[in-house]
Structures are given as structure tokens and as C-alpha cells.
Design a protein around this motif. Structure first.
Motif, short mmCIF file in Angstrom:
data_model
loop_
_atom_site.label_atom_id
_atom_site.label_comp_id
_atom_site.label_asym_id
_atom_site.label_seq_id
_atom_site.Cartn_x
_atom_site.Cartn_y
_atom_site.Cartn_z
N GLU A 33 0.49 -0.95 -0.38
CA GLU A 33 0.16 0.26 -0.30
C GLU A 33 0.25 1.19 -0.14
N TYR A 34 1.64 1.34 1.34
CA TYR A 34 2.96 2.20 0.45
C TYR A 34 3.67 2.79 -0.77
N GLN A 35 3.78 1.60 -1.71
CA GLN A 35 4.09 1.81 -2.93
C GLN A 35 3.40 1.52 -3.61
N ALA A 36 2.25 1.69 -3.80
CA ALA A 36 1.16 2.22 -4.14
C ALA A 36 0.76 3.64 -4.03
N MET A 37 1.55 4.66 -3.03
CA MET A 37 1.14 5.66 -2.50
C MET A 37 1.21 6.52 -3.76
N GLU A 38 0.82 8.16 -3.85
CA GLU A 38 1.52 9.06 -4.51
C GLU A 38 2.67 9.57 -4.03
N PHE A 39 4.41 9.83 -3.75
CA PHE A 39 4.61 10.33 -3.14
C PHE A 39 5.47 12.13 -3.98
N LEU A 40 5.85 13.32 -3.21
CA LEU A 40 5.64 14.46 -3.57
C LEU A 40 7.38 14.57 -3.27
N PRO A 41 8.59 14.60 -4.22
CA PRO A 41 10.16 14.97 -3.91
C PRO A 41 10.64 16.14 -2.59
N ILE A 42 10.76 16.63 -1.76
CA ILE A 42 11.54 17.11 -1.45
C ILE A 42 12.69 17.57 -1.47
N GLY A 43 13.96 16.61 -1.92
CA GLY A 43 15.24 16.91 -2.39
C GLY A 43 15.69 15.74 -2.65
N THR A 44 16.84 15.82 -3.37
CA THR A 44 17.82 15.33 -3.30
C THR A 44 19.52 15.58 -2.45
N GLN A 45 20.15 14.09 -1.54
CA GLN A 45 20.97 14.27 -1.46
C GLN A 45 21.74 13.42 -2.50
N VAL A 46 22.68 14.55 -3.07
CA VAL A 46 23.75 13.44 -4.36
C VAL A 46 25.11 13.25 -3.45
N GLY A 47 25.54 12.26 -3.47
CA GLY A 47 26.52 11.32 -2.80
C GLY A 47 27.77 11.69 -3.59
N PHE A 48 28.62 11.64 -3.05
CA PHE A 48 29.91 10.85 -3.68
C PHE A 48 30.86 9.91 -2.85
N ASP A 49 32.14 10.11 -3.42
CA ASP A 49 32.75 9.25 -2.87
C ASP A 49 34.03 9.78 -2.28
N PRO A 50 34.40 9.56 -0.51
CA PRO A 50 35.06 10.58 0.77
C PRO A 50 36.92 10.33 -0.22
N ASN A 51 37.37 8.88 -0.81
CA ASN A 51 38.32 9.30 -1.30
C ASN A 51 38.39 9.39 -2.17
N ARG A 52 37.82 9.29 -3.24
CA ARG A 52 38.03 9.99 -4.65
C ARG A 52 38.04 11.81 -4.32
N LEU A 53 37.20 12.24 -3.95
CA LEU A 53 37.23 13.90 -3.11
C LEU A 53 38.64 13.99 -2.27
N GLY A 54 39.18 13.96 -1.51
CA GLY A 54 40.82 13.25 -0.80
C GLY A 54 41.90 13.44 -1.86
N ARG A 55 41.88 11.69 -2.56
CA ARG A 55 42.82 12.53 -3.61
C ARG A 55 42.74 13.72 -4.56
N LEU A 56 41.74 13.37 -4.97
CA LEU A 56 41.88 15.38 -5.61
C LEU A 56 41.97 16.06 -4.85
N TRP A 57 41.73 16.19 -3.72
CA TRP A 57 42.13 17.43 -2.44
C TRP A 57 43.85 17.43 -2.27
N ASN A 58 43.92 15.94 -2.61
CA ASN A 58 45.84 16.04 -3.02
C ASN A 58 46.21 15.56 -3.55
N ALA A 59 45.41 16.45 -4.61
CA ALA A 59 46.28 16.08 -6.51
C ALA A 59 46.70 17.59 -6.55
N LEU A 60 45.72 18.57 -5.92
CA LEU A 60 45.27 19.54 -6.41
C LEU A 60 46.39 20.42 -6.11
N ALA A 61 46.38 19.60 -4.78
CA ALA A 61 48.25 20.75 -3.40
C ALA A 61 49.36 20.46 -4.44
#
Length: 283
Positions: free
Chosen positions: A98-126
Motif C-alpha cells: 500500500e505504501y508503494q501504491a501511494m503518490e509521493f512528492l519529492p522534497i529534495g535529493t542529496q547527491v552523494g560522493f566518494d570521500p576517498n576520491r574527493l580526498g585524492r583530488l584535494w591532495n592532487a590539486l595541492a
């Protein structure tokens, strides 16, 4: 929600200029944007973690701590939605179908990321742009800037990731059962129950408080960590927060007045060597 538009515009402007100085500055702007992405996750989660519980300040390490102790989905992508029509409290709990059949309205989307990749980019830039190369001999020149094309390539890679993360419209502090306790200083502390580990040391969320607690999972209790000091003059005891003593440097003293007789008590940390005695072996 963190707005990265100004940072993105600045980085693109610097790249379009194309000079060595501009692409170097663009690398710095990228590092600052990466730090803001990670530290903003920390800011919204500070009701559930103390600044004193962060072991390292590097962006990826901050996010790792949030994943372990605040919200396992801190770096994941998901959309939060709400039912278009409220569920009546008088009706039975809806089934999953019944939950799946309900109509839902989006509130917002959190965009994820790989912390290790961000860390590598942060170090490489320096490494590429924010440090002058170390000469290996008298014939090795010391350039003012790094390799412009290598810097541009890494900045473009970082910019693409910053743009992707900047499309998010939501940041969550997590969901799930909470447990809370009042610190000795009066501050209310709360934690996600499922992420607590037996014996885990937690600092009070009040940034000027020196109290810390040990979580006892079996009793669902937070035990105050103290060092008991007994006055030699009147035998009055006082509990000193262990975290306060942990911050003392070697040979640094801590003085306080006895609440019973007013005698000055001094605590001092200093190195000590443990001697091992050998037992004589009779032949």
C-alpha cells in the motif's frame, strides 16, 4: 543547502583566463570548494557529534567519521519524498504494497560522493599547483608555478565533480532511533543508537565543555569519564574530567583549590620508565 554556484563560476572564469597564475588560483578554489562540501556535511550533523571527536581535519576523514558515527548514508545519493495525502491515524498501518501504491512528492535529493576520491583530488590539486617543486641539484630550476596543463586537467576533473555534487537540493542528518543524555554541563547530547559501539568514547557537543563519556551498550548508559583526586589535607574527593587531563602536555601542571579545605592541589604529567626485575634462577 550549500550553494556552490559562486565557486563554480570563479573556477570557470580562472580557467578561461588560461594564465599560469589563474589556473593555480583555480586549483586553490577547487580545494576550498571540496572542503566546504565536506565541512557543510559536518555542520548540519553537529547535533549528533562533538568537534572533539574528530580525529583528523582533512575533508575525507571528516566524512568518514560522519558515516561511522552520525549517518551511514552521509555520502550517499538519495531522494526524500512525502506522501501527497496524509495517512489517517485511525486506519491500520499500511502494508508495504500500500505504501508503494501511494503518490509521493519529492522534497529534495542529496547527491552523494566518494570521500576517498574527493580526498585524492584535494591532495592532487595541492601537489600539482600549491607547492613549489623541491630542487634536486644546483642545476635544477625552481619554477614559480607548476605544470600549467597538468594543473588545468586536474582542476577540470575536480570541477566536474563539484558541479555534480552542487546539483543536490538536500542534506540529511540521518534517520533512525536516537538515544540522548544530559551532560554534566547541562547540554543535551544525542546519538544514533544503531551506530553506537560498546566502549565508544564520546565528547560533549558543547565546544567549551571538557566532559566525555563511555557508552555501555548492555546498559544503554553513558558513563562520565573522570579521574578521582583525594586531597591529602582533608581527604575530600573531586572528580576531574579525564578529557581535561588528556589535553595536558608533558610536564604541564593543573592546579585547583580543594572544595573542602581550600588547599591547592597540583596535578602533573611526566614521563616514567617501568623497570622490569629479573628473578634469580638457582642452578
Amino acid at each position: 543547502m550549500l550553494n556552490l554556484d559562486a565557486a563554480i563560476d570563479k573556477i570557470e572564469e580562472l580557467l578561461s583566463d588560461g594564465s599560469e597564475a589563474s589556473v593555480t588560483y583555480a586549483a586553490l578554489e577547487c580545494r576550498l570548494a571540496i572542503e566546504r562540501i565536506c565541512y557543510e556535511r559536518l555542520r548540519v550533523a553537529h547535533d549528533y557529534i562533538s568537534h572533539g571527536d574528530l580525529k583528523k581535519w582533512q575533508p575525507r576523514d571528516v566524512v568518514r567519521v560522519l558515516i561511522q558515527e552520525v549517518d551511514a548514508r552521509s555520502a550517499e545519493t538519495f531522494t526524500l519524498s512525502i506522501s501527497k495525502f496524509p495517512v489517517s491515524k485511525k486506519s491500520p498501518e499500511p502494508t508495504s504494497e500500500e505504501y508503494q501504491a501511494m503518490e509521493f512528492l519529492p522534497i529534495g535529493t542529496q547527491v552523494g560522493f566518494d570521500p576517498n576520491r574527493l580526498g585524492r583530488l584535494w591532495n592532487a590539486l595541492a601537489n600539482l599547483a600549491l607547492h613549489v617543486s623541491l630542487p634536486t641539484s644546483t642545476k635544477d630550476p625552481v619554477p614559480h608555478y607548476g605544470d600549467k596543463e597538468a594543473i588545468r586537467e586536474k582542476v577540470s576533473e575536480a570541477l566536474a565533480e563539484i558541479k555534480r555534487i552542487g546539483e543536490g537540493t538536500l542534506m540529511s542528518t540521518g534517520m533512525g532511533a536516537e538515544v540522548s543524555f544530559n551532560c554534566f554541563c547541562g547540554s543535551k547530547n544525542k546519538r544514533r543508537h544503531d551506530l553506537l559501539v560498546d566502549g565508544q568514547i564520546l565528547s560533549c557537543i558543547n565546544p567549551i565543555c571538557d566532559e566525555s563519556y563511555c557508552f555501555v551498550k548492555g546498559e544503554l548508559a553513558f558513563e562520565r569519564r573522570t579521574f578521582v583526586v583525594t586531597c591529602q589535607a582533608c581527604s575530600k574527593q573531586r572528580d576531574i574530567p579525564k578529557k581535561m587531563l588528556d589535553k595536558l602536555r608533558t610536564d604541564q601542571n593543573f592546579r585547583f583549590g580543594c572544595e573542602g579545605c581550600g588547599e591547592t592541589i597540583e596535578l602533573l604529567w611526566h614521563p616514567a620508565q617501568k623497570q622490569k626485575t629479573r628473578r634469580a634462577v638457582e642452578g
